[in-house]
Design a protein around this motif. Sequence first.
Motif, PDB file in Angstrom:
ATOM      1  N   MET A   1       0.847  -1.175   0.000  1.00  0.00           N
ATOM      2  CA  MET A   1       0.000   0.000   0.000  1.00  0.00           C
ATOM      3  C   MET A   1       0.895   1.242   0.000  1.00  0.00           C
ATOM      4  SD  MET A   1      -2.576   1.282   3.009  1.00  0.00           S
ATOM      5  CE  MET A   1      -4.151   1.071   2.261  1.00  0.00           C
TER       6      MET A   1
ATOM      7  N   PHE B   1       0.900   3.611   3.139  1.00  0.00           N
ATOM      8  CA  PHE B   1       1.645   3.063   4.276  1.00  0.00           C
ATOM      9  C   PHE B   1       3.142   3.289   4.090  1.00  0.00           C
ATOM     10  CE2 PHE B   1       3.939  -0.544   6.232  1.00  0.00           C
ATOM     11  CZ  PHE B   1       3.761  -0.162   7.551  1.00  0.00           C
ATOM     12  N   ARG B   2       3.638   3.106   2.870  1.00  0.00           N
ATOM     13  CA  ARG B   2       5.062   3.332   2.597  1.00  0.00           C
ATOM     14  C   ARG B   2       5.433   4.790   2.875  1.00  0.00           C
ATOM     15  NH1 ARG B   2       7.681   5.215  -1.452  1.00  0.00           N
ATOM     16  NH2 ARG B   2       5.968   5.126  -2.933  1.00  0.00           N
TER      17      ARG B   2
ATOM     18  N   GLU C   1       1.744  -2.147   9.480  1.00  0.00           N
ATOM     19  CA  GLU C   1       0.850  -2.033   8.320  1.00  0.00           C
ATOM     20  C   GLU C   1      -0.594  -2.320   8.696  1.00  0.00           C
ATOM     21  OE1 GLU C   1       0.561  -3.157   3.606  1.00  0.00           O
ATOM     22  OE2 GLU C   1       2.050  -4.179   4.831  1.00  0.00           O
TER      23      GLU C   1
ATOM     24  N   VAL D   1      -3.672   0.347   8.296  1.00  0.00           N
ATOM     25  CA  VAL D   1      -4.871   0.046   7.513  1.00  0.00           C
ATOM     26  C   VAL D   1      -6.120   0.220   8.365  1.00  0.00           C
ATOM     27  CG1 VAL D   1      -6.124  -1.804   6.313  1.00  0.00           C
ATOM     28  CG2 VAL D   1      -3.696  -1.424   5.840  1.00  0.00           C
TER      29      VAL D   1
ATOM     30  N   ASP E   1      -8.869   3.038   7.505  1.00  0.00           N
ATOM     31  CA  ASP E   1     -10.243   2.590   7.235  1.00  0.00           C
ATOM     32  C   ASP E   1     -11.247   3.239   8.189  1.00  0.00           C
ATOM     33  OD1 ASP E   1      -9.454   1.033   5.096  1.00  0.00           O
ATOM     34  OD2 ASP E   1      -9.536  -0.856   6.213  1.00  0.00           O
TER      35      ASP E   1
ATOM     36  N   GLU F   1      -7.426   6.395  -6.336  1.00  0.00           N
ATOM     37  CA  GLU F   1      -6.752   5.449  -7.222  1.00  0.00           C
ATOM     38  C   GLU F   1      -6.756   5.968  -8.654  1.00  0.00           C
ATOM     39  OE1 GLU F   1      -5.095   2.910  -5.987  1.00  0.00           O
ATOM     40  OE2 GLU F   1      -5.853   3.365  -3.999  1.00  0.00           O
TER      41      GLU F   1
ATOM     42  N   LYS G   1       2.537   8.182  -5.794  1.00  0.00           N
ATOM     43  CA  LYS G   1       1.897   8.907  -4.697  1.00  0.00           C
ATOM     44  C   LYS G   1       3.007   9.485  -3.831  1.00  0.00           C
ATOM     45  CE  LYS G   1      -2.549   6.666  -4.518  1.00  0.00           C
ATOM     46  NZ  LYS G   1      -2.646   5.372  -5.159  1.00  0.00           N
TER      47      LYS G   1
END
Length: 165
Positions: free
Chosen positions: A1, A4-5, A21, A25, A29, A57, A63
């Motif tokens: 994802m 997250f990076r 991670e 998430v 969410d 997306e 990103k």
Amino acid sequence: MALFRIHQEAARIDGTEEMSESEFVMWLDALQPSTNAFVVTDDEDELATWSQAGTLEGFEGEKAGFTVVQLLRDEEGYHFLCQGAVLPRLRGQHGGHLLLRGALNHAQVLAFEFAFEAEQEGIPVYFEALLPSSHPGAERLAAKCEMRPTEAVVPSGMRLYRREL
């Protein structure tokens, strides 16, 4: 994802708490990213391509940063809190400013629904951002959105900036 990076790289450079991670998430969410998240992408020449919530997306380019707006309420008032990050190697190219401006505009639209009642009751509505205290550009970035540093207790390595809407 990809988000997250970005969080991981920024946390390592800024000396802030890094989520796993799965924690990231779950956090993301819970904040309904389809309506409250903003991203900026590296469009080869500049950091000018950005998305509003609901369009996370399908972008060209990498990103480069994100922010999520969360509405909180406590005894002090209403708080539209922004949390996110920009890739450290891409900072200083106005991506953070794009993200904060998009989030500020979003918060102003959301606040429209209750701002009159809050004002009548004397309850302030704030726009806030958690920015890394170690980054030299954080205070300048906050000032571009007319935010001032607070003395609020926040996670280690961060500083809370605020303005009233």
